[in-house]
Every structure is written in C-alpha cells, then in structure tokens.
Write a protein that holds these residues in place. Structure first.
Motif: not given
Length: 356
Positions: A96, A129-130, A132-133, A136-137
C-alpha cells in the motif's frame, strides 16, 4: 507548466556554460600570474592546452563541491529516502504505497530519472499487491473447501461413537464420511493438477490420435451417470484427427461432460458434436438442457472456486476448479472455449482447436 518544463533545463545548460567560462577565466588568470612570476611565456598552443586542462579541472572541482552542498544533498534525499522506504515496505509485504506527492514535484517531466523510478515503484507495488490479493483469496478458498468436508467427517465420526445407533444409521454415517473423503481427494488432485499446469517446466506430450474416438470413449465411460438420470445422449462425431496431449484433453472432456450431466435434470438431453470448420479448425460443441446460468455467472465461470449455484454444486460434490483446469488446458493448446447459457434453458460450450 509546459514553459517551466523547458526553462529549467535551459537554466541548467546556462549554469554549466557559465561554470565552464568561469573555470577557464580563472585558469587564464592563474597561469598569467604564474608566468609573470617565473618570467617565462610558453608557446601559444601550449598555453591554450594548459589553460583548457586547468579550466576543466577547476570546473570539475566546483561541481564536486556544489554536489556536497547541504541544500543539494537535502534535495536529493527528499526524493531518495521515500523511494528507499517504499522498497523496504514492499520487501516486508506492504504494497500500500503512495508516491504521488513526490511524482507531482516534477510537474509532468516524465523524462526525469526520479520520475521514472517513482513510476516503476508504483507499478511494481500495484502488481505485487494484486498478486498478494489473489494469493490470500486462493488460500481462503482452499481453507473453506477443506474445512467443510473435514467438519462433516469429524461430526459423523464422533456420532459413530454412540452405542445406541442402528445399523442403518451407522451405514449412512459411514457413507457420508466416505463421500466427504472422496471430495477431499478430488480437491487435492485438482489443486495439484492446476499447479502442474501453471508450471514453467510443463511440456505437452503431443501425439496424433482420433478426437472422435476419444470423445466417444469418455461418453461411454460416464454411461452409469447419465443413464441413472435417464438423460438422452445425442452424439454426432465426424472422423477427426488431432495432435495434442491426449491425457490432458481427456481431463477437458471428462470435466465438461461431468458438468453437463450434473446440471441436467432427469430425462434431459445432452448433445455432443465434433466437426471441422471451413478454415481447418476442429470444433466440439456440448449442449445440455440443464439449469443454465445468468450473465453474471458467465463472467466468472473460469475463475478458481467459483460456483454459479453454491447450494447445488455443493450437493453434487464440486469444488469450482473443473472449468479453471479446462480453460488452462485449452489455452496451453492455443485453443478457444466459449460458453453460452440462459437460466432454465441450458448451456452450450464450444471448443475450437487447431488440428496440428
């Protein structure tokens, strides 16, 4: 802003030119004093060479000391420190990052090195970041899919400890435990298959074989499932030869036909056709008269763990990975897959593949 963009480089060039002239002037003045002191005047060419060398030396010294001035160092650190801090944050897993304030300091000078570095850092942080998302998903979905059958297995295993259970109840509980264990095994196999398909080391084992025979074999292998639901299988397969990885393509047809059987109601119809298009491609169509999907579901059907109808899919034992695997295998073969569907009107799947 545009005027300022050109004024600053112009002022920089003028300052460098002035510094060079000042350095040569000082060199001329110093050498003149020196020659007067020693009562010697060298040849004009030699004098010019000495003045030039000394002038460049003085210019270099002035630049060296200017870069050490506190004001200049502070200006450099003003941009370097935030960039270094941003990279440290990314190394710690925090993506972030907002460097827009420092980027705006260059007033659109996208040719400036600092501007390019800031843009690269922002782009890198956005991409990471994408990723990592997605990670996590993926972990969340896997955990959810594993937790459900494990809860069932644990609950019914605990229930089997009761001594007053009838033989029929014990049999039913054991069947549920067996079914949930099979579901876990399928999930594990599908995850391993997806991982292997996405591996950079994967090499397709291509060979020539009859596509129509492959489809007919898989349809017949699933006869107990579609016969139990009294589904009519309408098959029209032309004699077609394809060069592909037969084992992987087996998985494609198995997943697609299983889905059609799963979501086609009793006494429904499944149509499978295979022919060659005018431009030499092979086209396979699988139509069913099943429950269908809405437009929102169609947008997500190839996503991992996506289920258009979660309640019905769970009852059927699906994990939401089957179509993701299909899409990946078709992509590896440079083919295309299209899905058309309407609620309560069925689904049509069209796969187009190159013959060689």
């Amino acid at each position: 802003m545009k005027l300022r963009r050109y004024v600053k480089p112009l002022l920089g060039m003028l300052s460098v030119t002035f510094s060079l002239m000042l350095g040569w002037s000082c060199a001329y003045w110093l050498t003149s004093i020196f020659y007067e002191a020693i009562q010697y005047h060298p040849h004009e060419l030699t004098n010019q060479l000495i003045n030039s060398i000394l002038g460049f030396f003085l210019f270099g010294c002035s630049i060296f000391f200017v870069t050490r001035i506190k004001l200049v160092k502070e200006r450099q650190e003003k941009f370097l420190h935030p960039m270094i801090h941003a990279m440290k944050m990314m190394a710690e897993g925090n993506f972030n990052i907002d460097l827009s304030y420092y980027r705006n300091q260059f007033y659109g000078r996208d040719d400036h090195p600092y501007y390019k570095i800031i843009e690269s850092i922002n782009h890198m942080a956005d991409k990471l970041g994408k990723m990592e998302e997605m990670r996590q998903e993926f972990i969340s979905n896997v955990s959810h899919e594993i937790q459900s059958p494990l809860t069932s297995i644990s609950g019914f295993a605990h229930a089997l400890k009761k001594e007053d259970l009838s033989l029929q109840e014990r049999k039913r509980y054991l069947e549920i435990i067996e079914m949930e264990s099979i579901r876990l095994s399928k999930l594990s196999k599908n995850l391993l298959r997806l991982t292997s398909l996405e591996s950079d080391d994967l090499t397709l084992k291509r060979k020539s074989y009859r596509l129509d025979q492959q489809l007919r074999r898989i349809i017949l292998a699933n006869e107990p499932q579609w016969a139990e639901k009294e589904i009519e299988m309408d098959i029209a397969l032309e004699s077609l030869t394809i060069t592909a990885d037969e084992e992987l393509m087996d998985q494609v047809w198995i997943n697609l036909i299983h889905n059609s059987i799963k979501f086609t109601p009793k006494a429904g119809t499944i149509t499978v056709t295979a022919d060659q298009t005018a431009n030499g491609q092979l086209m396979v169509k699988i139509n069913d008269t099943g429950i269908g999907m809405n437009k929102d579901s169609l947008m997500h059907i190839f996503e991992r763990f996506y289920k258009a109808d979660k309640s019905r899919t769970r009852d059927a034992g699906g994990s939401g990975l089957g179509l993701s695997i299909v899409k990946k295998i078709i992509d590896l073969h440079k083919g295309q897959i299209q899905v058309k569907s309407e609620l309560e009107k069925g689904t049509e799947i069209v796969i187009t593949l190159e013959q060689f």
